[in-house]
Design a protein around this motif. Structure first.
Motif, PDB file in Angstrom:
ATOM      1  N   ASP A  28     -12.846  12.374   2.899  1.00  0.00           N
ATOM      2  CA  ASP A  28     -13.422  13.034   1.715  1.00  0.00           C
ATOM      3  C   ASP A  28     -12.830  12.142   0.408  1.00  0.00           C
ATOM      4  O   ASP A  28     -12.121  11.338   0.545  1.00  0.00           O
ATOM      5  CB  ASP A  28     -13.265  14.317   1.584  1.00  0.00           C
ATOM      6  N   TYR A  29     -13.233  12.492  -0.849  1.00  0.00           N
ATOM      7  CA  TYR A  29     -12.875  12.107  -2.043  1.00  0.00           C
ATOM      8  C   TYR A  29     -13.070  10.653  -2.441  1.00  0.00           C
ATOM      9  O   TYR A  29     -12.216   9.969  -2.808  1.00  0.00           O
ATOM     10  CB  TYR A  29     -11.291  12.424  -2.071  1.00  0.00           C
ATOM     11  N   TRP A  30     -14.097  10.082  -2.013  1.00  0.00           N
ATOM     12  CA  TRP A  30     -14.339   8.680  -2.430  1.00  0.00           C
ATOM     13  C   TRP A  30     -14.542   8.511  -3.663  1.00  0.00           C
ATOM     14  O   TRP A  30     -13.874   7.598  -4.433  1.00  0.00           O
ATOM     15  CB  TRP A  30     -15.863   8.304  -1.554  1.00  0.00           C
ATOM     16  N   ARG A  31     -15.103   9.516  -4.602  1.00  0.00           N
ATOM     17  CA  ARG A  31     -14.899   9.456  -5.913  1.00  0.00           C
ATOM     18  C   ARG A  31     -14.934  11.114  -6.211  1.00  0.00           C
ATOM     19  O   ARG A  31     -15.299  11.988  -5.903  1.00  0.00           O
ATOM     20  CB  ARG A  31     -16.438   8.913  -6.630  1.00  0.00           C
ATOM     21  N   ILE A  32     -13.926  11.084  -7.489  1.00  0.00           N
ATOM     22  CA  ILE A  32     -13.554  12.504  -8.057  1.00  0.00           C
ATOM     23  C   ILE A  32     -13.749  12.671  -9.392  1.00  0.00           C
ATOM     24  O   ILE A  32     -13.638  11.637 -10.065  1.00  0.00           O
ATOM     25  CB  ILE A  32     -11.991  12.403  -7.648  1.00  0.00           C
ATOM     26  N   SER A  33     -14.088  14.064  -9.684  1.00  0.00           N
ATOM     27  CA  SER A  33     -14.263  14.245 -11.379  1.00  0.00           C
ATOM     28  C   SER A  33     -13.554  15.520 -11.391  1.00  0.00           C
ATOM     29  O   SER A  33     -13.596  16.420 -10.702  1.00  0.00           O
ATOM     30  CB  SER A  33     -15.838  14.388 -11.486  1.00  0.00           C
ATOM     31  N   TYR A  34     -12.916  15.642 -12.670  1.00  0.00           N
ATOM     32  CA  TYR A  34     -12.173  16.690 -12.967  1.00  0.00           C
ATOM     33  C   TYR A  34     -12.516  17.275 -14.121  1.00  0.00           C
ATOM     34  O   TYR A  34     -12.666  16.597 -15.228  1.00  0.00           O
ATOM     35  CB  TYR A  34     -10.656  16.386 -12.881  1.00  0.00           C
ATOM     36  N   ILE A  35     -12.849  18.575 -14.217  1.00  0.00           N
ATOM     37  CA  ILE A  35     -13.252  19.126 -15.591  1.00  0.00           C
ATOM     38  C   ILE A  35     -12.543  20.524 -15.707  1.00  0.00           C
ATOM     39  O   ILE A  35     -12.093  21.299 -14.806  1.00  0.00           O
ATOM     40  CB  ILE A  35     -14.683  19.450 -15.647  1.00  0.00           C
ATOM     41  N   GLY A  36     -12.373  20.831 -16.807  1.00  0.00           N
ATOM     42  CA  GLY A  36     -11.647  22.147 -16.931  1.00  0.00           C
ATOM     43  C   GLY A  36     -10.316  21.842 -17.425  1.00  0.00           C
ATOM     44  O   GLY A  36      -9.903  21.000 -18.032  1.00  0.00           O
ATOM     45  N   TYR A  49     -15.107  18.050  -8.762  1.00  0.00           N
ATOM     46  CA  TYR A  49     -16.296  17.481  -8.036  1.00  0.00           C
ATOM     47  C   TYR A  49     -15.866  16.223  -7.354  1.00  0.00           C
ATOM     48  O   TYR A  49     -15.468  15.359  -7.791  1.00  0.00           O
ATOM     49  CB  TYR A  49     -17.516  17.154  -8.907  1.00  0.00           C
ATOM     50  N   TRP A  50     -16.194  16.381  -6.180  1.00  0.00           N
ATOM     51  CA  TRP A  50     -16.020  14.960  -5.194  1.00  0.00           C
ATOM     52  C   TRP A  50     -17.085  14.944  -4.385  1.00  0.00           C
ATOM     53  O   TRP A  50     -17.840  15.682  -3.888  1.00  0.00           O
ATOM     54  CB  TRP A  50     -14.553  15.056  -4.750  1.00  0.00           C
ATOM     55  N   THR A  51     -17.345  13.497  -3.995  1.00  0.00           N
ATOM     56  CA  THR A  51     -18.447  12.945  -3.180  1.00  0.00           C
ATOM     57  C   THR A  51     -17.861  12.308  -2.077  1.00  0.00           C
ATOM     58  O   THR A  51     -16.731  11.292  -2.096  1.00  0.00           O
ATOM     59  CB  THR A  51     -19.582  12.479  -3.937  1.00  0.00           C
ATOM     60  N   THR A  52     -18.619  12.227  -0.999  1.00  0.00           N
ATOM     61  CA  THR A  52     -18.428  10.950   0.035  1.00  0.00           C
ATOM     62  C   THR A  52     -19.574  10.312   0.257  1.00  0.00           C
ATOM     63  O   THR A  52     -20.750  10.191  -0.629  1.00  0.00           O
ATOM     64  CB  THR A  52     -18.056  11.660   1.354  1.00  0.00           C
ATOM     65  N   LEU A  53     -19.823   9.554   1.449  1.00  0.00           N
ATOM     66  CA  LEU A  53     -21.101   8.797   1.719  1.00  0.00           C
ATOM     67  C   LEU A  53     -21.980   9.770   2.097  1.00  0.00           C
ATOM     68  O   LEU A  53     -23.173   9.409   2.248  1.00  0.00           O
ATOM     69  CB  LEU A  53     -20.648   7.669   2.598  1.00  0.00           C
ATOM     70  N   TRP A  54     -21.643  10.998   2.478  1.00  0.00           N
ATOM     71  CA  TRP A  54     -22.696  11.718   3.127  1.00  0.00           C
ATOM     72  C   TRP A  54     -22.739  13.114   2.396  1.00  0.00           C
ATOM     73  O   TRP A  54     -23.758  13.978   2.946  1.00  0.00           O
ATOM     74  CB  TRP A  54     -21.906  12.013   4.448  1.00  0.00           C
ATOM     75  N   ARG A  55     -22.015  13.695   1.456  1.00  0.00           N
ATOM     76  CA  ARG A  55     -22.159  14.897   1.103  1.00  0.00           C
ATOM     77  C   ARG A  55     -21.557  14.954  -0.431  1.00  0.00           C
ATOM     78  O   ARG A  55     -20.781  14.083  -0.720  1.00  0.00           O
ATOM     79  CB  ARG A  55     -21.620  15.995   1.944  1.00  0.00           C
ATOM     80  N   ASP A  56     -21.865  16.078  -1.073  1.00  0.00           N
ATOM     81  CA  ASP A  56     -21.296  16.469  -2.656  1.00  0.00           C
ATOM     82  C   ASP A  56     -20.701  17.702  -2.459  1.00  0.00           C
ATOM     83  O   ASP A  56     -21.097  18.631  -1.600  1.00  0.00           O
ATOM     84  CB  ASP A  56     -22.394  16.352  -3.585  1.00  0.00           C
ATOM     85  N   CYS A  57     -19.434  17.697  -3.117  1.00  0.00           N
ATOM     86  CA  CYS A  57     -18.689  19.204  -3.010  1.00  0.00           C
ATOM     87  C   CYS A  57     -18.266  19.542  -4.209  1.00  0.00           C
ATOM     88  O   CYS A  57     -17.991  18.499  -5.277  1.00  0.00           O
ATOM     89  CB  CYS A  57     -17.349  18.879  -1.973  1.00  0.00           C
ATOM     90  N   TYR A  58     -17.755  20.767  -4.281  1.00  0.00           N
ATOM     91  CA  TYR A  58     -17.185  21.373  -5.497  1.00  0.00           C
ATOM     92  C   TYR A  58     -16.219  22.454  -5.435  1.00  0.00           C
ATOM     93  O   TYR A  58     -16.171  23.011  -4.460  1.00  0.00           O
ATOM     94  CB  TYR A  58     -18.447  22.169  -6.218  1.00  0.00           C
ATOM     95  N   VAL A  59     -15.015  22.273  -5.773  1.00  0.00           N
ATOM     96  CA  VAL A  59     -13.783  23.060  -5.548  1.00  0.00           C
ATOM     97  C   VAL A  59     -13.203  23.579  -6.849  1.00  0.00           C
ATOM     98  O   VAL A  59     -13.156  22.792  -7.808  1.00  0.00           O
ATOM     99  CB  VAL A  59     -12.719  22.189  -4.684  1.00  0.00           C
ATOM    100  N   ASP A  60     -13.224  25.049  -6.750  1.00  0.00           N
ATOM    101  CA  ASP A  60     -12.434  25.454  -8.107  1.00  0.00           C
ATOM    102  C   ASP A  60     -11.034  25.781  -7.889  1.00  0.00           C
ATOM    103  O   ASP A  60     -10.460  25.812  -6.920  1.00  0.00           O
ATOM    104  CB  ASP A  60     -13.344  26.704  -8.526  1.00  0.00           C
ATOM    105  N   LEU A 167     -21.269  14.143 -15.172  1.00  0.00           N
ATOM    106  CA  LEU A 167     -19.829  13.674 -14.667  1.00  0.00           C
ATOM    107  C   LEU A 167     -19.306  12.268 -14.619  1.00  0.00           C
ATOM    108  O   LEU A 167     -20.194  11.414 -14.323  1.00  0.00           O
ATOM    109  CB  LEU A 167     -19.722  14.446 -13.308  1.00  0.00           C
ATOM    110  N   ARG A 168     -18.237  12.023 -15.055  1.00  0.00           N
ATOM    111  CA  ARG A 168     -17.677  10.695 -14.929  1.00  0.00           C
ATOM    112  C   ARG A 168     -16.835  10.670 -13.746  1.00  0.00           C
ATOM    113  O   ARG A 168     -15.625  11.429 -13.706  1.00  0.00           O
ATOM    114  CB  ARG A 168     -16.801  10.438 -16.192  1.00  0.00           C
ATOM    115  N   TYR A 169     -17.121  10.096 -12.673  1.00  0.00           N
ATOM    116  CA  TYR A 169     -16.260  10.163 -11.562  1.00  0.00           C
ATOM    117  C   TYR A 169     -15.186   8.860 -11.442  1.00  0.00           C
ATOM    118  O   TYR A 169     -15.278   8.017 -12.288  1.00  0.00           O
ATOM    119  CB  TYR A 169     -17.236   9.698 -10.211  1.00  0.00           C
TER     120      TYR A 169
END
Length: 204
Positions: A28-36, A49-60, A167-169
């Motif tokens: 996981d965490y091929w690219r990461i974006s942080y907001i807030g 917000y982080w993505t891999t080659l296969w999915r998008d994810c969001y963690v609060d 988003l800026r990853y």
């Protein structure tokens, strides 16, 4: 003895590199974006917000991850065509590189002097040469995949965005692990090539 030792080191280093590259495909965490992180309340609200080659994810801040898997292998999240093409190219390069690495490891294992399979000395040298070329080609292919991903991400980072909602990853750890693994693969192929060069010069 020296030649055999170099080949063993080449096998270990290249295997270590392929292990790194293979792990990055599922990480996981091929690219990461942080907001807030700003607000008038004493509770700091943030999201990743982080993505891999296969999915998008969001963690609060509640540490609950919501992920959306891509429907099929070659589907990426909605975005520009260049972004979709780069993600697909990275996937293809990594799959091709690991395919070459699988055969390279088998050829090099058979062609090494410390193994008792593969035939005579000349035959083993030819087998080891094939494995060396495959190792180098696979390492360069994987290196190109990670460099392409980094280049596309770097362009998005340093390019001024007119739309503030985008988003800026930033680059995640798997990319760095992949670059290290690709370098180890190429280094292992160079060590194999050194032993082959010594054999050719000795015959001359």
């Amino acid at each position: 003895m020296k030649k055999m030792l170099i080949q063993v080191f080449g096998f270990l280093i290249s295997t270590f590199g392929w292990f790194f590259v293979s792990c990055t495909v599922g990480m996981d965490y091929w690219r990461i974006s942080y907001i807030g992180g700003q607000g008038g309340s004493w509770i700091i609200k943030a999201a990743w917000y982080w993505t891999t080659l296969w999915r998008d994810c969001y963690v609060d801040t509640s540490d609950v991850a919501n992920c959306r898997d891509y429907d099929i292998m070659w589907v990426v999240r909605p975005g520009s065509r260049s972004e979709q093409g780069s993600i697909q190219a990275v996937r293809a390069l990594l799959i091709v590189g690991m395919f070459l690495g699988l055969f390279a490891a088998m050829f090099c294992f058979v062609g090494m002097d410390c193994t008792y399979i593969g035939g005579g000395k000349k035959t083993k040298c030819k087998i080891l040469l094939i494995g060396t070329v495959l190792h180098f080609a696979g390492g360069v292919t994987c290196l190109a995949a990670f460099c392409l991903f980094t280049s596309r991400l770097g362009t998005a980072i340093f390019t001024r965005m007119n739309n503030s909602r985008l988003l800026r990853y930033y680059i995640g750890p798997p990319v760095f692990f992949g670059l290290i693994g690709s370098g180890c693969i190429i280094l292992g192929s160079v060590l194999y090539a050194v032993t082959l060069y010594s054999v050719l010069t000795a015959n001359r």
